[in-house]
Motif scaffolding. Sequence first.
Motif, PDB file in Angstrom:
ATOM      1  N   THR A   1      50.193  28.335  40.945  1.00 62.43           N
ATOM      2  CA  THR A   1      48.892  28.705  40.380  1.00 62.43           C
ATOM      3  C   THR A   1      48.015  29.324  41.468  1.00 62.43           C
ATOM      4  O   THR A   1      48.156  29.008  42.657  1.00 62.43           O
ATOM      5  CB  THR A   1      48.165  27.476  39.799  1.00 62.43           C
ATOM      6  N   LEU A   2      47.139  30.175  41.029  1.00 61.77           N
ATOM      7  CA  LEU A   2      46.181  30.790  41.945  1.00 61.77           C
ATOM      8  C   LEU A   2      45.299  29.709  42.566  1.00 61.77           C
ATOM      9  O   LEU A   2      44.947  29.781  43.748  1.00 61.77           O
ATOM     10  CB  LEU A   2      45.341  31.836  41.208  1.00 61.77           C
TER      11      LEU A   2
ATOM     12  N   ALA B   1      40.432  38.692  41.405  1.00 60.42           N
ATOM     13  CA  ALA B   1      40.877  37.923  40.234  1.00 60.42           C
ATOM     14  C   ALA B   1      39.801  36.964  39.765  1.00 60.42           C
ATOM     15  O   ALA B   1      39.552  36.836  38.558  1.00 60.42           O
ATOM     16  CB  ALA B   1      42.164  37.164  40.561  1.00 60.42           C
TER      17      ALA B   1
ATOM     18  N   ARG C   1      37.061  38.956  38.039  1.00 55.81           N
ATOM     19  CA  ARG C   1      37.492  39.481  36.734  1.00 55.81           C
ATOM     20  C   ARG C   1      37.573  38.394  35.665  1.00 55.81           C
ATOM     21  O   ARG C   1      37.287  38.635  34.507  1.00 55.81           O
ATOM     22  CB  ARG C   1      38.882  40.121  36.861  1.00 55.81           C
ATOM     23  N   HIS C   2      37.999  37.198  36.075  1.00 58.08           N
ATOM     24  CA  HIS C   2      38.302  36.156  35.095  1.00 58.08           C
ATOM     25  C   HIS C   2      37.342  34.970  35.140  1.00 58.08           C
ATOM     26  O   HIS C   2      37.572  33.973  34.474  1.00 58.08           O
ATOM     27  CB  HIS C   2      39.743  35.667  35.282  1.00 58.08           C
TER      28      HIS C   2
ATOM     29  N   ALA D   1      39.560  30.903  38.940  1.00 62.50           N
ATOM     30  CA  ALA D   1      41.013  30.979  39.102  1.00 62.50           C
ATOM     31  C   ALA D   1      41.726  30.605  37.806  1.00 62.50           C
ATOM     32  O   ALA D   1      42.788  31.133  37.494  1.00 62.50           O
ATOM     33  CB  ALA D   1      41.471  30.071  40.235  1.00 62.50           C
TER      34      ALA D   1
ATOM     35  N   THR E   1      43.989  29.338  35.006  1.00 64.05           N
ATOM     36  CA  THR E   1      45.417  29.012  35.024  1.00 64.05           C
ATOM     37  C   THR E   1      46.252  30.198  35.481  1.00 64.05           C
ATOM     38  O   THR E   1      47.456  30.236  35.258  1.00 64.05           O
ATOM     39  CB  THR E   1      45.878  28.583  33.614  1.00 64.05           C
ATOM     40  N   LYS E   2      45.610  31.154  36.118  1.00 66.53           N
ATOM     41  CA  LYS E   2      46.323  32.336  36.622  1.00 66.53           C
ATOM     42  C   LYS E   2      47.418  31.906  37.582  1.00 66.53           C
ATOM     43  O   LYS E   2      47.280  30.932  38.304  1.00 66.53           O
ATOM     44  CB  LYS E   2      45.375  33.272  37.374  1.00 66.53           C
TER      45      LYS E   2
ATOM     46  N   SER F   1      50.472  37.227  39.022  1.00 64.42           N
ATOM     47  CA  SER F   1      49.586  38.095  38.244  1.00 64.42           C
ATOM     48  C   SER F   1      48.512  38.775  39.090  1.00 64.42           C
ATOM     49  O   SER F   1      47.892  39.729  38.631  1.00 64.42           O
ATOM     50  CB  SER F   1      48.932  37.301  37.108  1.00 64.42           C
ATOM     51  N   VAL F   2      48.305  38.310  40.313  1.00 64.33           N
ATOM     52  CA  VAL F   2      47.242  38.912  41.134  1.00 64.33           C
ATOM     53  C   VAL F   2      47.728  39.407  42.499  1.00 64.33           C
ATOM     54  O   VAL F   2      47.006  40.110  43.185  1.00 64.33           O
ATOM     55  CB  VAL F   2      46.055  37.937  41.346  1.00 64.33           C
TER      56      VAL F   2
END
Length: 159
Positions: A22-23, A58, A61-62, A65, A67-68, A72-73
């Motif tokens: 996870t991020l 990221a 944008r979201h 963090a 659940t990224k 994905s980043v």
Amino acid sequence: MKVSDILRVKGNTLYTVTPSETLALAIEIMAEKDIGSLVVMEHGDLVGMLSFREVIQAVARHGGAGTKIVRSVMDDAPLTCTQETDIDEVRRMMLGCHARYMPVMDKAMLMGVISFYDVAKTVVDSQNFENKMLKAYIRDWPAEGETAPENAEKTAGEA
């Protein structure tokens, strides 16, 4: 001067993460280790870089963090160099691509990561050493903070 000179001084400690982490965990590792990037490895291969730049983008944008996952980043095509790459070439590459971190590869094997700070420090240290050597070579060069003797501009034939 070569990249291998930086790695010799810096050491070869590497912090890695897998693309499926996870991020949030990646951010935690970066904060805990006080580092600006993580190498993304999968099955022993370099598959990307995650730097604070990708993390901040990221999060912005979201809205966090969430659940990224790292995949994905991350930058999945990071700029790389070898241990034999000249420091001047690394500077050009990093400046041209706005890269702050660069994995050092030996074929498919990751040898380390250098930062723009590492490159800048190496260049400044090298220039300082060269300046000291040149000043030592020149006879009667005043020490730092001292002024030159009054007759220092006269040549031996004029005195």
